[in-house]
Design a protein around this motif. Structure first.
Motif, PDB file in Angstrom:
ATOM      1  N   PRO A  58       1.349  28.661   4.699  1.00 35.48           N
ATOM      2  CA  PRO A  58       1.895  28.157   5.966  1.00 35.48           C
ATOM      3  C   PRO A  58       1.025  27.033   6.530  1.00 35.48           C
ATOM      4  CG  PRO A  58       0.805  30.281   6.292  1.00 35.48           C
ATOM      5  CD  PRO A  58       0.791  30.015   4.808  1.00 35.48           C
ATOM      6  N   ASP A  59       1.658  25.891   6.776  1.00 37.36           N
ATOM      7  CA  ASP A  59       0.930  24.711   7.246  1.00 37.36           C
ATOM      8  C   ASP A  59       1.958  23.678   7.679  1.00 37.36           C
ATOM      9  OD1 ASP A  59      -1.137  22.986   7.836  1.00 37.36           O
ATOM     10  OD2 ASP A  59      -2.011  23.001   5.820  1.00 37.36           O
ATOM     11  N   THR A  60       1.500  22.532   8.171  1.00 36.42           N
ATOM     12  CA  THR A  60       2.386  21.415   8.467  1.00 36.42           C
ATOM     13  C   THR A  60       2.310  20.432   7.304  1.00 36.42           C
ATOM     14  OG1 THR A  60       2.187  21.631  10.866  1.00 36.42           O
ATOM     15  CG2 THR A  60       2.854  19.481  10.014  1.00 36.42           C
ATOM     16  N   TYR A  61       3.461  20.113   6.725  1.00 38.29           N
ATOM     17  CA  TYR A  61       3.525  19.236   5.561  1.00 38.29           C
ATOM     18  C   TYR A  61       4.203  17.922   5.934  1.00 38.29           C
ATOM     19  CZ  TYR A  61       2.095  23.343   2.997  1.00 38.29           C
ATOM     20  OH  TYR A  61       1.378  24.437   2.555  1.00 38.29           O
TER      21      TYR A  61
ATOM     22  N   ARG B 238       6.636  22.906  -3.806  1.00 37.47           N
ATOM     23  CA  ARG B 238       5.560  22.790  -4.792  1.00 37.47           C
ATOM     24  C   ARG B 238       4.207  22.607  -4.118  1.00 37.47           C
ATOM     25  NH1 ARG B 238       9.240  19.181  -8.626  1.00 37.47           N
ATOM     26  NH2 ARG B 238       9.925  20.775 -10.111  1.00 37.47           N
ATOM     27  N   ARG B 239       4.163  21.783  -3.094  1.00 40.80           N
ATOM     28  CA  ARG B 239       2.900  21.556  -2.396  1.00 40.80           C
ATOM     29  C   ARG B 239       2.429  22.820  -1.693  1.00 40.80           C
ATOM     30  NH1 ARG B 239       4.326  16.710   1.325  1.00 40.80           N
ATOM     31  NH2 ARG B 239       2.278  17.194   2.208  1.00 40.80           N
ATOM     32  N   ALA B 240       3.354  23.525  -1.045  1.00 42.44           N
ATOM     33  CA  ALA B 240       2.986  24.744  -0.322  1.00 42.44           C
ATOM     34  C   ALA B 240       2.553  25.847  -1.290  1.00 42.44           C
ATOM     35  CB  ALA B 240       4.153  25.218   0.541  1.00 42.44           C
ATOM     36  N   HIS B 241       3.202  25.919  -2.440  1.00 34.74           N
ATOM     37  CA  HIS B 241       2.833  26.917  -3.452  1.00 34.74           C
ATOM     38  C   HIS B 241       1.443  26.617  -4.014  1.00 34.74           C
ATOM     39  CE1 HIS B 241       3.159  29.827  -6.634  1.00 34.74           C
ATOM     40  NE2 HIS B 241       3.073  28.893  -7.563  1.00 34.74           N
ATOM     41  N   GLN B 242       1.198  25.361  -4.331  1.00 33.67           N
ATOM     42  CA  GLN B 242      -0.114  25.006  -4.877  1.00 33.67           C
ATOM     43  C   GLN B 242      -1.213  25.238  -3.850  1.00 33.67           C
ATOM     44  OE1 GLN B 242      -0.690  24.123  -8.181  1.00 33.67           O
ATOM     45  NE2 GLN B 242      -2.752  24.624  -7.480  1.00 33.67           N
TER      46      GLN B 242
ATOM     47  N   ASN C 161       0.812  -1.226   0.000  1.00 29.14           N
ATOM     48  CA  ASN C 161       0.000   0.000   0.000  1.00 29.14           C
ATOM     49  C   ASN C 161       0.843   1.273   0.000  1.00 29.14           C
ATOM     50  OD1 ASN C 161      -2.301  -1.556   0.055  1.00 29.14           O
ATOM     51  ND2 ASN C 161      -2.635  -1.334   2.256  1.00 29.14           N
ATOM     52  N   GLY C 162       2.160   1.121   0.207  1.00 27.66           N
ATOM     53  CA  GLY C 162       3.006   2.312   0.286  1.00 27.66           C
ATOM     54  C   GLY C 162       2.727   3.138   1.521  1.00 27.66           C
ATOM     55  N   GLU C 163       2.551   2.468   2.664  1.00 28.38           N
ATOM     56  CA  GLU C 163       2.283   3.163   3.926  1.00 28.38           C
ATOM     57  C   GLU C 163       3.610   3.647   4.506  1.00 28.38           C
ATOM     58  OE1 GLU C 163      -0.082   0.697   6.487  1.00 28.38           O
ATOM     59  OE2 GLU C 163      -1.391   0.089   4.840  1.00 28.38           O
ATOM     60  N   PHE C 164       4.125   4.694   3.912  1.00 27.81           N
ATOM     61  CA  PHE C 164       5.444   5.194   4.268  1.00 27.81           C
ATOM     62  C   PHE C 164       5.447   5.814   5.666  1.00 27.81           C
ATOM     63  CE2 PHE C 164       4.937   6.062  -0.413  1.00 27.81           C
ATOM     64  CZ  PHE C 164       5.645   4.936  -0.828  1.00 27.81           C
ATOM     65  N   SER C 165       6.605   5.795   6.296  1.00 27.21           N
ATOM     66  CA  SER C 165       6.768   6.540   7.544  1.00 27.21           C
ATOM     67  C   SER C 165       6.870   8.013   7.178  1.00 27.21           C
ATOM     68  CB  SER C 165       8.030   6.095   8.281  1.00 27.21           C
ATOM     69  OG  SER C 165       9.189   6.334   7.503  1.00 27.21           O
ATOM     70  N   HIS C 166       6.200   8.856   7.945  1.00 28.32           N
ATOM     71  CA  HIS C 166       6.129  10.270   7.602  1.00 28.32           C
ATOM     72  C   HIS C 166       6.888  11.143   8.577  1.00 28.32           C
ATOM     73  CE1 HIS C 166       2.456   9.152   5.152  1.00 28.32           C
ATOM     74  NE2 HIS C 166       3.209   9.810   4.305  1.00 28.32           N
ATOM     75  N   GLU C 167       7.569  12.120   8.011  1.00 26.50           N
ATOM     76  CA  GLU C 167       8.164  13.197   8.787  1.00 26.50           C
ATOM     77  C   GLU C 167       7.299  14.431   8.567  1.00 26.50           C
ATOM     78  OE1 GLU C 167      10.747  12.758  10.718  1.00 26.50           O
ATOM     79  OE2 GLU C 167      11.202  10.725  10.059  1.00 26.50           O
ATOM     80  N   ALA C 168       7.574  15.494   9.280  1.00 25.33           N
ATOM     81  CA  ALA C 168       6.776  16.708   9.134  1.00 25.33           C
ATOM     82  C   ALA C 168       7.660  17.943   9.212  1.00 25.33           C
ATOM     83  CB  ALA C 168       5.704  16.769  10.219  1.00 25.33           C
ATOM     84  N   VAL C 169       7.299  18.949   8.441  1.00 23.05           N
ATOM     85  CA  VAL C 169       7.933  20.261   8.540  1.00 23.05           C
ATOM     86  C   VAL C 169       6.802  21.285   8.640  1.00 23.05           C
ATOM     87  CG1 VAL C 169       8.093  20.542   6.023  1.00 23.05           C
ATOM     88  CG2 VAL C 169       9.562  21.892   7.530  1.00 23.05           C
ATOM     89  N   THR C 170       6.927  22.199   9.594  1.00 22.39           N
ATOM     90  CA  THR C 170       5.870  23.183   9.845  1.00 22.39           C
ATOM     91  C   THR C 170       6.331  24.571   9.414  1.00 22.39           C
ATOM     92  OG1 THR C 170       4.964  21.914  11.693  1.00 22.39           O
ATOM     93  CG2 THR C 170       4.407  24.265  11.595  1.00 22.39           C
ATOM     94  N   ILE C 171       5.506  25.200   8.596  1.00 23.25           N
ATOM     95  CA  ILE C 171       5.745  26.570   8.133  1.00 23.25           C
ATOM     96  C   ILE C 171       4.757  27.465   8.878  1.00 23.25           C
ATOM     97  CG2 ILE C 171       5.946  28.076   6.138  1.00 23.25           C
ATOM     98  CD1 ILE C 171       7.814  25.566   6.190  1.00 23.25           C
TER      99      ILE C 171
END
Length: 333
Positions: free
Chosen positions: A159-162, A175-179, A101-111
């Protein structure tokens, strides 16, 4: 003949026992405690290579049995490359499902709302789980990889947590934050009052960035926007300190002096009319909505009360009295 029968029966028994043992293995936990085990499946890896990569990372998996499980379930060719975590109490069957399923481990960066683009770049380049492939790019070079429409990056990222998989490219976050910013801005623009004095969504974004920097009080953002919209409509100077500070750049040392207000820059709204040429920060959703849904108010001025709120005034004499009271401690009639 009797010997053959016995051997056949023994073979069947062994097969059933082995099948039962294999079935038990697929459903029971590989680990029962401790910290999650991180591992990476490299691009192009088949089930055999994937099993070996997991073992090398410390996953207590039997490679032969795992390959058998993947082939029996028809999943041998469906494993997705990426970064994963083996959490406690995960069975081989569940582990295989993660990989398929591609259940990747996720990291996060907050803007953070109100950050400048420079601060955003520092946060992203300082995150140790991202692939740092934009560090040597100028702001304009980075922007060119993201947009063919916008040249200047300030204000163009939401600005969000990605969340991201370990090792993801920095450019993916940009790219995600710009979109996300374009989506929010365009949605708000479509619902705007057509009488607002903005020629484009970009001008509304500039206003939103000013509102973002002018107040931390969410309840006052529409009023702040209303004041600035009134000033634009009447041709008054915006005279907002955050734009002056932005224009000062690295020379700003925490305090604005009179000469700073008098020194002309493209962002000095005490010396130049209208909006500054670009946003001055990354506005959040509430500031975007405030800029495009400003309060209907006759107010033309506001001053900080010192408690985080503002005193709004409709005319200059009232504003001067408010300044005396809240900034200078002078009470006048």
């Amino acid at each position: 003949m009797a010997l053959i029968k016995k051997l056949f029966v023994a073979g069947v028994v062994v097969t059933l026992v082995a099948a039962g043992g294999f079935s038990w293995w697929t459903k029971h936990s590989l680990t029962t405690g401790g910290e999650p085990i991180e591992f990476t499946i490299n691009p192009g890896s088949g089930v055999a290579a994937s099993a070996q990569q997991m073992v090398a990372a410390g996953v207590p998996i039997n490679p032969t049995m795992f390959r058998l499980l993947a082939r029996l379930t028809g999943d041998a060719g469906r494993i997705k490359a990426g970064s994963y975590e083996l959490k406690p109490n995960t069975s081989p069957r569940r582990l295989l499902t993660q990989l398929v399923n591609g259940e990747f481990s996720h990291e996060a960066v907050t803007i953070i709302e109100g950050w400048t683009f420079r601060q955003m770049r520092q946060a992203i380049s300082g995150h140790d789980r991202l692939k740092h492939d934009t560090v040597k790019l100028t702001d304009q070079e980075l922007m060119a990889k993201i947009s063919t429409e916008f040249k200047e990056p300030e204000g163009m990222f939401f600005p969000d947590t990605y969340l991201f998989a370990k090792g993801s490219s920095e450019i993916e976050i940009y790219r995600r934050a710009h979109q996300a910013m374009l989506d929010h801005l365009n949605a708000a623009w479509e619902k705007r009052n057509k009488a607002l004095p903005y020629k484009s969504p970009y001008e509304a974004l500039i206003m939103a960035s000013i509102v973002e920097k002018e107040t931390g009080q969410k309840s006052e953002r529409n009023m702040i926007a209303g004041v600035f919209v009134n000033r634009l409509r009447t041709g008054m100077l915006l005279q907002t300190d955050p734009t002056v500070i932005y224009g000062m750049g690295a020379s700003y040392a925490g305090q604005i002096r009179k000469k700073d207000l008098q020194t002309d820059t493209p962002y000095n709204t005490y010396t130049r009319g209208g909006l500054p040429p670009t946003p001055i920060a990354l506005p959040g959703l509430q500031s975007l909505h405030a800029a495009l849904e400003p309060a209907e108010t006759p107010a033309l001025y506001f001053v900080a009360r010192g408690d985080g709120t503002s005193q709004f005034s409709n005319n200059l004499p009232d504003h001067n009295r408010a300044v005396n009271r809240y900034q200078r401690g002078i009470t006048t009639q």
